[in-house]
Design a protein around this motif. Sequence first.
Motif, PDB file in Angstrom:
ATOM      1  N   ALA A   1     101.981  39.218 120.038  1.00  0.00           N
ATOM      2  CA  ALA A   1     101.498  40.599 119.927  1.00  0.00           C
ATOM      3  C   ALA A   1     101.137  41.148 121.301  1.00  0.00           C
ATOM      4  O   ALA A   1     101.487  42.292 121.638  1.00  0.00           O
ATOM      5  CB  ALA A   1     100.281  40.648 119.001  1.00  0.00           C
ATOM      6  N   THR A   2     100.445  40.346 122.100  1.00  0.00           N
ATOM      7  CA  THR A   2     100.059  40.778 123.446  1.00  0.00           C
ATOM      8  C   THR A   2     101.293  41.046 124.305  1.00  0.00           C
ATOM      9  O   THR A   2     101.386  42.072 124.994  1.00  0.00           O
ATOM     10  CB  THR A   2      99.182  39.706 124.120  1.00  0.00           C
ATOM     11  OG1 THR A   2      98.055  39.418 123.275  1.00  0.00           O
ATOM     12  CG2 THR A   2      98.692  40.164 125.475  1.00  0.00           C
ATOM     13  N   ASP A   3     102.248  40.135 124.255  1.00  0.00           N
ATOM     14  CA  ASP A   3     103.482  40.271 125.033  1.00  0.00           C
ATOM     15  C   ASP A   3     104.248  41.529 124.628  1.00  0.00           C
ATOM     16  O   ASP A   3     104.705  42.302 125.478  1.00  0.00           O
ATOM     17  CB  ASP A   3     104.341  39.016 124.824  1.00  0.00           C
ATOM     18  CG  ASP A   3     105.548  38.963 125.753  1.00  0.00           C
ATOM     19  OD1 ASP A   3     105.590  39.735 126.728  1.00  0.00           O
ATOM     20  OD2 ASP A   3     106.463  38.154 125.491  1.00  0.00           O
ATOM     21  N   GLU A   4     104.379  41.755 123.326  1.00  0.00           N
ATOM     22  CA  GLU A   4     105.111  42.927 122.852  1.00  0.00           C
ATOM     23  C   GLU A   4     104.458  44.226 123.308  1.00  0.00           C
ATOM     24  O   GLU A   4     105.144  45.177 123.712  1.00  0.00           O
ATOM     25  CB  GLU A   4     105.213  42.895 121.322  1.00  0.00           C
ATOM     26  CG  GLU A   4     106.162  41.837 120.786  1.00  0.00           C
ATOM     27  CD  GLU A   4     106.182  41.782 119.267  1.00  0.00           C
ATOM     28  OE1 GLU A   4     105.546  42.657 118.636  1.00  0.00           O
ATOM     29  OE2 GLU A   4     106.831  40.880 118.712  1.00  0.00           O
ATOM     30  N   GLU A   5     103.126  44.264 123.246  1.00  0.00           N
ATOM     31  CA  GLU A   5     102.430  45.493 123.635  1.00  0.00           C
ATOM     32  C   GLU A   5     102.421  45.688 125.148  1.00  0.00           C
ATOM     33  O   GLU A   5     102.512  46.824 125.631  1.00  0.00           O
ATOM     34  CB  GLU A   5     101.003  45.487 123.082  1.00  0.00           C
ATOM     35  CG  GLU A   5     100.942  45.564 121.566  1.00  0.00           C
ATOM     36  CD  GLU A   5     101.680  46.770 121.014  1.00  0.00           C
ATOM     37  OE1 GLU A   5     101.365  47.904 121.426  1.00  0.00           O
ATOM     38  OE2 GLU A   5     102.589  46.578 120.177  1.00  0.00           O
ATOM     39  N   MET A   6     102.350  44.621 125.919  1.00  0.00           N
ATOM     40  CA  MET A   6     102.436  44.746 127.369  1.00  0.00           C
ATOM     41  C   MET A   6     103.830  45.189 127.794  1.00  0.00           C
ATOM     42  O   MET A   6     103.986  45.968 128.744  1.00  0.00           O
ATOM     43  CB  MET A   6     102.075  43.413 128.036  1.00  0.00           C
ATOM     44  CG  MET A   6     100.607  43.034 127.897  1.00  0.00           C
ATOM     45  SD  MET A   6     100.174  41.482 128.720  1.00  0.00           S
ATOM     46  CE  MET A   6     100.238  41.981 130.448  1.00  0.00           C
ATOM     47  N   ASN A   7     104.834  44.713 127.082  1.00  0.00           N
ATOM     48  CA  ASN A   7     106.206  45.117 127.375  1.00  0.00           C
ATOM     49  C   ASN A   7     106.454  46.570 126.973  1.00  0.00           C
ATOM     50  O   ASN A   7     107.183  47.297 127.646  1.00  0.00           O
ATOM     51  CB  ASN A   7     107.175  44.195 126.633  1.00  0.00           C
ATOM     52  CG  ASN A   7     108.623  44.436 127.018  1.00  0.00           C
ATOM     53  OD1 ASN A   7     108.991  44.293 128.179  1.00  0.00           O
ATOM     54  ND2 ASN A   7     109.439  44.802 126.054  1.00  0.00           N
ATOM     55  N   ARG A   8     105.814  46.987 125.901  1.00  0.00           N
ATOM     56  CA  ARG A   8     105.991  48.351 125.372  1.00  0.00           C
ATOM     57  C   ARG A   8     105.264  49.394 126.210  1.00  0.00           C
ATOM     58  O   ARG A   8     105.747  50.514 126.376  1.00  0.00           O
ATOM     59  CB  ARG A   8     105.468  48.382 123.929  1.00  0.00           C
ATOM     60  CG  ARG A   8     105.394  49.750 123.282  1.00  0.00           C
ATOM     61  CD  ARG A   8     104.822  49.643 121.871  1.00  0.00           C
ATOM     62  NE  ARG A   8     104.545  50.961 121.316  1.00  0.00           N
ATOM     63  CZ  ARG A   8     103.395  51.625 121.477  1.00  0.00           C
ATOM     64  NH1 ARG A   8     102.413  51.066 122.159  1.00  0.00           N
ATOM     65  NH2 ARG A   8     103.213  52.821 120.957  1.00  0.00           N
ATOM     66  N   ASP A   9     104.085  49.039 126.760  1.00  0.00           N
ATOM     67  CA  ASP A   9     103.225  50.008 127.418  1.00  0.00           C
ATOM     68  C   ASP A   9     102.679  49.389 128.703  1.00  0.00           C
ATOM     69  O   ASP A   9     101.901  48.432 128.670  1.00  0.00           O
ATOM     70  CB  ASP A   9     102.074  50.389 126.472  1.00  0.00           C
ATOM     71  CG  ASP A   9     101.176  51.475 127.033  1.00  0.00           C
ATOM     72  OD1 ASP A   9     101.284  51.794 128.230  1.00  0.00           O
ATOM     73  OD2 ASP A   9     100.339  51.998 126.261  1.00  0.00           O
ATOM     74  N   LYS A  10     103.054  49.950 129.849  1.00  0.00           N
ATOM     75  CA  LYS A  10     102.653  49.392 131.140  1.00  0.00           C
ATOM     76  C   LYS A  10     101.172  49.572 131.435  1.00  0.00           C
ATOM     77  O   LYS A  10     100.652  48.980 132.393  1.00  0.00           O
ATOM     78  CB  LYS A  10     103.488  50.023 132.251  1.00  0.00           C
ATOM     79  CG  LYS A  10     104.955  49.603 132.219  1.00  0.00           C
ATOM     80  CD  LYS A  10     105.720  50.164 133.397  1.00  0.00           C
ATOM     81  CE  LYS A  10     107.176  49.706 133.368  1.00  0.00           C
ATOM     82  NZ  LYS A  10     107.953  50.262 134.511  1.00  0.00           N
TER      83      LYS A  10
ATOM     84  N   ILE B   1      95.289  47.260 120.082  1.00  0.00           N
ATOM     85  CA  ILE B   1      95.707  47.638 121.430  1.00  0.00           C
ATOM     86  C   ILE B   1      96.106  49.114 121.478  1.00  0.00           C
ATOM     87  O   ILE B   1      95.845  49.815 122.466  1.00  0.00           O
ATOM     88  CB  ILE B   1      96.869  46.740 121.903  1.00  0.00           C
ATOM     89  CG1 ILE B   1      96.377  45.300 122.087  1.00  0.00           C
ATOM     90  CG2 ILE B   1      97.474  47.259 123.209  1.00  0.00           C
ATOM     91  CD1 ILE B   1      97.484  44.282 122.297  1.00  0.00           C
ATOM     92  N   ARG B   2      96.696  49.612 120.411  1.00  0.00           N
ATOM     93  CA  ARG B   2      97.155  51.010 120.381  1.00  0.00           C
ATOM     94  C   ARG B   2      96.046  51.997 120.040  1.00  0.00           C
ATOM     95  O   ARG B   2      96.210  53.201 120.230  1.00  0.00           O
ATOM     96  CB  ARG B   2      98.297  51.151 119.368  1.00  0.00           C
ATOM     97  CG  ARG B   2      99.515  50.323 119.723  1.00  0.00           C
ATOM     98  CD  ARG B   2     100.641  50.537 118.730  1.00  0.00           C
ATOM     99  NE  ARG B   2     101.727  49.586 118.955  1.00  0.00           N
ATOM    100  CZ  ARG B   2     102.917  49.650 118.352  1.00  0.00           C
ATOM    101  NH1 ARG B   2     103.160  50.634 117.495  1.00  0.00           N
ATOM    102  NH2 ARG B   2     103.845  48.749 118.615  1.00  0.00           N
ATOM    103  N   ASP B   3      94.916  51.499 119.536  1.00  0.00           N
ATOM    104  CA  ASP B   3      93.823  52.385 119.132  1.00  0.00           C
ATOM    105  C   ASP B   3      93.100  52.939 120.359  1.00  0.00           C
ATOM    106  O   ASP B   3      92.951  52.254 121.370  1.00  0.00           O
ATOM    107  CB  ASP B   3      92.835  51.619 118.246  1.00  0.00           C
ATOM    108  CG  ASP B   3      91.979  52.535 117.402  1.00  0.00           C
ATOM    109  OD1 ASP B   3      91.042  53.153 117.965  1.00  0.00           O
ATOM    110  OD2 ASP B   3      92.240  52.658 116.191  1.00  0.00           O
ATOM    111  N   ASP B   4      92.642  54.185 120.266  1.00  0.00           N
ATOM    112  CA  ASP B   4      91.958  54.822 121.389  1.00  0.00           C
ATOM    113  C   ASP B   4      90.456  54.554 121.408  1.00  0.00           C
ATOM    114  O   ASP B   4      89.735  55.125 122.223  1.00  0.00           O
ATOM    115  CB  ASP B   4      92.202  56.339 121.367  1.00  0.00           C
ATOM    116  CG  ASP B   4      93.609  56.701 121.827  1.00  0.00           C
ATOM    117  OD1 ASP B   4      94.196  55.926 122.612  1.00  0.00           O
ATOM    118  OD2 ASP B   4      94.118  57.761 121.409  1.00  0.00           O
ATOM    119  N   ASN B   5      89.983  53.704 120.524  1.00  0.00           N
ATOM    120  CA  ASN B   5      88.569  53.347 120.455  1.00  0.00           C
ATOM    121  C   ASN B   5      88.389  51.858 120.740  1.00  0.00           C
ATOM    122  O   ASN B   5      89.334  51.078 120.611  1.00  0.00           O
ATOM    123  CB  ASN B   5      88.018  53.669 119.059  1.00  0.00           C
ATOM    124  CG  ASN B   5      88.111  55.144 118.738  1.00  0.00           C
ATOM    125  OD1 ASN B   5      87.372  55.951 119.278  1.00  0.00           O
ATOM    126  ND2 ASN B   5      89.049  55.513 117.864  1.00  0.00           N
TER     127      ASN B   5
END
Length: 325
Positions: A13-22, A162-166
Amino acid sequence: MVQLFMFDALRQATDEEMNRDKSVFILGEDVGHYGGSYKVTKDLHAKYGDLRVLDTPIAENSFVGMAVGAAITGLRPIVEGMNMSFLLLAFNQISNNAGMLRYTSGGNFKIPIVIRGPGGVGRQLGAEHSQRLEAYFQAIPGLKIVACSTPYNAKGLLKSAIRDDNPVILFEHVLLYNLKENLPEDEYCLPLDKAELVRSGTQVTIVTYSRMRHHVMQAVTQLIGEGYDPEVLDLISLKPIDMQAISKSLRKTHKLIIVEECMKTGGIAAEIIAQVNDSYFDLLDAPIVRLSSHDIPTPYNGRLEKATVIYPEQIIASVKTMISN
């Protein structure tokens, strides 16, 4: 489907989100070259480098404060607590800064920060490494709190967090990292505010979360074999608590048992009982039963440690007693 350990699911999950969003980066003690104490960040340093996988000093108040500052500027930090007990050293930063800044700035700042790591009663880790801090943080306005219990929900919850703004605190249990499960190869996210119906039943509602989900299901397997029909809810969201799911279940069963590893006084179960009594008391046909850990520091001695937390035989006895009365 691909079979993964929980630590691998969190890493994926961490890898996917780091790859998706710099703007996503991770920081904490030994998360970089060492790959994390439980290998959740293994090999990520080699892939993303020093600026996105930061090894920090042993100074929780400093690096959690730094993460809050980074979040204000638009970055999306993931803070790994080597052990969630250590985050008491950053309580001020989590409460007065992470939890409040979006409100006290009049909405000018978002605080998209994830704080995650292992906690709970392990195998003789001693009192200071066996704390359950969910109730400590549950009272803080502005935080979202979730507790994963399977590789599947661990991955989906972390991606959503990770995608949440809070600010989101994700509690992982130290004894569940080696749990295996088949996960979809396609991307998925899970809601941060919903309980999971683990098993549908008619006689009694058992509400639980984290490691205790597995103790409950061991008990339920035996209870089903003896002709009982319990319903099981995994809270997942500890703040906010999904009272809609609990009340829906109570409309069927009219009986409630709460199983937690949190301490009894002021724990998550205590909050659920208060909310049920406030809004759904008429649904109950029996007093609520609360199965919680003893209000003592967790002993190092293995037998004493086991005696402080709830095990399947206690759950079985409570279900039988409640249904027979």
